[in-house]
Design an enzyme around this catalytic site. Structure first.
Site, PDB file in Angstrom:
ATOM      1  CE1 TYR A  97      -2.311   3.308   2.515  1.00 28.90           C
ATOM      2  CE2 TYR A  97      -3.651   2.597   0.664  1.00 28.90           C
ATOM      3  CZ  TYR A  97      -3.371   3.521   1.663  1.00 28.90           C
ATOM      4  OH  TYR A  97      -4.157   4.638   1.790  1.00 28.90           O
TER       5      TYR A  97
ATOM      6  CG  ASP B 287       5.938   3.681   0.282  1.00 27.06           C
ATOM      7  OD1 ASP B 287       4.742   3.558  -0.027  1.00 27.06           O
ATOM      8  OD2 ASP B 287       6.309   4.338   1.277  1.00 27.06           O
TER       9      ASP B 287
ATOM     10  CE  LYS C 284       2.682   5.577   7.673  1.00 18.24           C
ATOM     11  NZ  LYS C 284       1.324   5.506   8.248  1.00 18.24           N
TER      12      LYS C 284
HETATM   13  P1  KE4 Z   1      -0.623   8.614   4.153  1.00 15.21           P
HETATM   14  O1  KE4 Z   1      -1.201   9.226   2.881  1.00 15.21           O
HETATM   15  O2  KE4 Z   1      -1.637   7.818   4.912  1.00 15.21           O
HETATM   16  O3  KE4 Z   1       0.132   9.639   5.007  1.00 15.21           O
HETATM   17  O4  KE4 Z   1       0.526   7.579   3.708  1.00 15.21           O
HETATM   18  C1  KE4 Z   1       0.202   6.580   2.788  1.00 15.21           C
HETATM   19  C2  KE4 Z   1       1.185   5.440   2.928  1.00 15.21           C
HETATM   20  C3  KE4 Z   1       2.205   5.324   1.996  1.00 15.21           C
HETATM   21  N1  KE4 Z   1       3.104   4.315   2.056  1.00 15.21           N
HETATM   22  C4  KE4 Z   1       3.037   3.391   3.050  1.00 15.21           C
HETATM   23  C5  KE4 Z   1       4.047   2.285   3.098  1.00 15.21           C
HETATM   24  C6  KE4 Z   1       2.019   3.470   4.040  1.00 15.21           C
HETATM   25  O5  KE4 Z   1       1.963   2.532   5.013  1.00 15.21           O
HETATM   26  C7  KE4 Z   1       1.084   4.518   3.990  1.00 15.21           C
HETATM   27  C8  KE4 Z   1      -0.032   4.664   4.995  1.00 15.21           C
HETATM   28  N2  KE4 Z   1      -0.052   3.713   6.051  1.00 15.21           N
HETATM   29  C9  KE4 Z   1      -1.358   3.454   6.650  1.00 15.21           C
HETATM   30  C10 KE4 Z   1      -1.177   2.372   7.711  1.00 15.21           C
HETATM   31  N3  KE4 Z   1      -0.786   1.131   7.181  1.00 15.21           N
HETATM   32  C11 KE4 Z   1      -1.976   4.690   7.194  1.00 15.21           C
HETATM   33  C12 KE4 Z   1      -3.179   4.473   8.094  1.00 15.21           C
HETATM   34  C13 KE4 Z   1      -4.437   4.963   7.456  1.00 15.21           C
HETATM   35  O6  KE4 Z   1      -4.635   4.730   6.242  1.00 15.21           O
HETATM   36  O7  KE4 Z   1      -5.237   5.564   8.205  1.00 15.21           O
END
Ligand code: KE4
Length: 424
Positions: A141, A236, A264
Site C-alpha cells: 500500500y 516507499d 510519518k
Molecule cells: P498517508 O497518505 O496515509 O500519510 O501515507 C500513505 C502510505 C504510503 N506508504 C506506506 C508504506 C504506508 O503505510 C502509507 C499509509 N499507512 C497506513 C497504515 N498502514 C496509514 C493508516 C491509514 O490509512 O489511516
C-alpha cells in the site's frame, strides 16, 4: 459510553464515522473507541480507560505520544506563525537532515502525506523517463492515489484492474500489479513491457500485509532488472524511514533506489510526507523542470519543527539499539506464548515493528497472509483491548513500539496476551 455516542454522531456527519477507514475497526467487526489524550506509550479514551498503545498513530509517534521536546518545539514555533506559504529556514534544515541521513537522497521535496509523496514520485518518474507504465505489488500500500489503487489484472501479465470504485480503467491499465517476492513474474513482465515501464514502486519492507520481508536477493535482482531496462525504483519508506535506521531500510539492505518516499516519523505526528532521490531526477520538478507538483502547506513550519525535533531526539538517544531490543523482547515473548499454547503462529519483527500471524509458514507475500486463521486474530484483539492493550485493529497492519515503551510495558503486555490466550 461516550465513545459510542460520539461514534453514532460521527456516522451522521463523516462517512463511516471516521476520517480514515482503518480507524473504523471493520477488520475486527466492532466499533472504535475515541481518544481523549495520549502520553508516552499510553492512550486514554473518552470513557477514562487506559491502553498501552502499539499503533503510535500508525508509525509517526516513535518517541511516544506528546513528548515534551516536540510539544514545546511546536508551541515555540507557533508563536512566530503557523503557516507562511513562504520559504522558511525549517524547510532547509529538514531537507539537510534527510539528505544527510538517507544515502540515496540528493534532493528532496516535502508534501503533506505519504499519499502525496508516492503520487508525486510516480508522476516524476513518468516525466523523467517519458514512459507511462508502473509496476506495484499486491499487498503493498502506497496511499490512495488512482495509479496505486490497482489490483492484478485478470491475465497473468496483463495490466491492472481498478481496486477501488472511481478509478478509471484507463488509469488502472497503466499499472501492472505483480506478486511480491516473485522474481520470475517480474522478469517476464519486463521482458514484454520493459521499454514502457517508468518505475517499480515497492514498500521497503511491506508493512501493509502485516510485516513481510524480501527474500534473499530479491531487492538486488529487482534493482538489476530495473537498471537493465531503464526503469526507476521508487522505494516507499513512508513507514520504515527513520524508524528502522537513520537511513531506513535502504541503509540496512545496502539498496540504492532512484527515488524514496517518506512520511510519518519525519512529521513528529503532524501532517507530512516527502519524496527525494537523485538530483538529476528531482530537478525535473517545477519550478526547475516540467513536472508539476505543489502543496499549500508543504514544508509548513510546525510540521518541520516537530519532525526535526523528533529526528534529532532519535539521534541524540541512540534510539535504534533500544527499539531493536524491545522489538526482540516482544517477538520472543509472543513466540513463547503461542508455542506453549500449541497454536500455529509466525512472528515477523524488525526493530520496533512486529506482526503476529496465526499460521506457521514463511510469509512470502499477501497470499500467505490471507491463509491465516482470522478468528484467533479477532479474539486476541478484543481480549487485549479489554485488558488495556491496543493492538492493530487489522491483521494487515503492523505493530509499532516507541522509545516510550519500557521493558516492563512489554512484559505487562505479554502477561495480558498470555492471560487472554489462556482462556482459549
Ligand atoms: P498517508 O497518505 O496515509 O500519510 O501515507 C500513505 C502510505 C504510503 N506508504 C506506506 C508504506 C504506508 O503505510 C502509507 C499509509 N499507512 C497506513 C497504515 N498502514 C496509514 C493508516 C491509514 O490509512 O489511516
Amino acid at each position: 459510553m461516550i465513545s459510542q455516542k460520539l461514534f453514532a454522531k460521527a456516522k451522521t456527519l463523516i462517512p463511516g464515522g471516521v476520517n480514515s477507514p482503518v480507524r473504523a475497526f471493520k477488520n475486527v467487526d466492532g466499533d472504535p473507541f475515541f481518544v481523549q489524550r495520549a502520553k508516552g506509550a499510553r492512550i486514554e479514551d473518552v470513557d477514562g480507560k487506559n491502553y498501552i498503545d502499539y499503533i503510535g498513530s500508525w508509525g509517526p509517534n516513535i518517541l511516544g505520544h506528546a513528548p515534551i521536546e516536540i510539544t514545546s518545539a511546536i508551541h515555540e514555533a507557533a508563536k512566530n506563525g503557523v503557516s507562511y506559504g513562504i520559504p522558511n529556514a525549517f524547510e532547509v534544515q529538514m531537507a539537510q537532515i534527510i539528505v544527510d541521513w538517507v544515502p540515496s537522497v540528493e534532493k528532496v521535496r516535502m508534501t503533506n502525506s505519504g499519499t502525496e509523496a508516492t503520487m508525486s514520485a510516480i508522476r516524476l518518474a513518468r516525466g523523467f523517463t517519458g514512459r507511462d507504465k508502473i509496476i506495484k505489488f499486491e499487498g503493498c500500500y502506497h496511499g490512495h492515489s488512482d495509479s496505486l489503487l490497482v489490483a492484478a489484472g485478470s491475465g497473468a501479465l496483463t495490466f491492472g484492474e481498478p481496486d477501488s470504485a472511481g478509478v478509471p480503467r484507463s488509469f488502472a491499465s497503466e499499472t501492472i500489479t505483480l506478486p511480491y517476492n516473485d522474481l520470475e513474474r517480474l522478469e517476464e513482465v519486463f521482458a514484454i513491457h520493459g521499454e514502457q515501464i517508468a518505475a517499480v514502486i515497492v514498500e521497503s519492507y511491506p508493512a501493509n500485509a502485516g510485516l513481510v520481508f524480501p527474500q534473499k536477493g530479491y531487492l538486488q535482482k529487482l534493482r538489476e532488472i530495473t537498471r537493465q531496462y531503464g526503469a526507476l525504483v521508487i522505494f516507499d519508506e513512508v513507514m520504515t524511514g527513520f524508524r528502522l535506521a537513520r537511513g531506513g531500510v535502504q541503509e540496512l539492505e545496502n539498496f540504492e533506489p532512484d527515488l524514496t518516499a517518506l512520511g510519518k516519523v519525519i512529521g513528529g505526528g503532524l501532517p507530512v510526507g516527502a519524496f527525494g532521490g537523485r538530483a538529476d531526477i528531482m530537478d525535473m520538478l517545477a519550478p526547475v523542470g516540467p513536472v508539476y507538483q505543489a502543496g499549500t502547506l508543504s514544508g509548513n513550519p510546525l510540521a518541520m519543527v516537530a519532525g526535526l525535533t523528533q529526528l534529532r531526539e532519535l539521534d541524540k538517544r541512540g534510539a535504534y539499539e533500544y527499539l531493536a531490543e524491545v522489538g526482540e523482547q516482544m517477538a520472543q515473548g509472543l513466540r513463547k506464548i503461542f508455542c506453549e499454547k500449541g497454536i500455529a503462529h509466525r512472528v515477523n519483527q524488525v526493530g520496533s515493528m512486529f506482526c503476529l500471524y496465526f499460521l506457521d509458514e514463511e510469509i512470502i507475500n499477501v497470499d500467505t497472509v490471507t491463509k491465516q486463521d482470522f478468528k484467533f486474530f479477532k479474539k486476541l484483539f478484543w481480549g487485549c483491548l479489554e485488558e488495556g492493550v491496543y493492538l492493530a485493529p487489522s491483521p494487515y497492519e503492523t505493530g509499532f513500539i516507541s522509545l516510550a515503551h519500557t521493558n516492563a510495558d512489554i512484559d505487562d503486555t505479554l502477561d495480558v496476551i498470555e492471560s487472554v490466550v489462556a482462556q482459549w
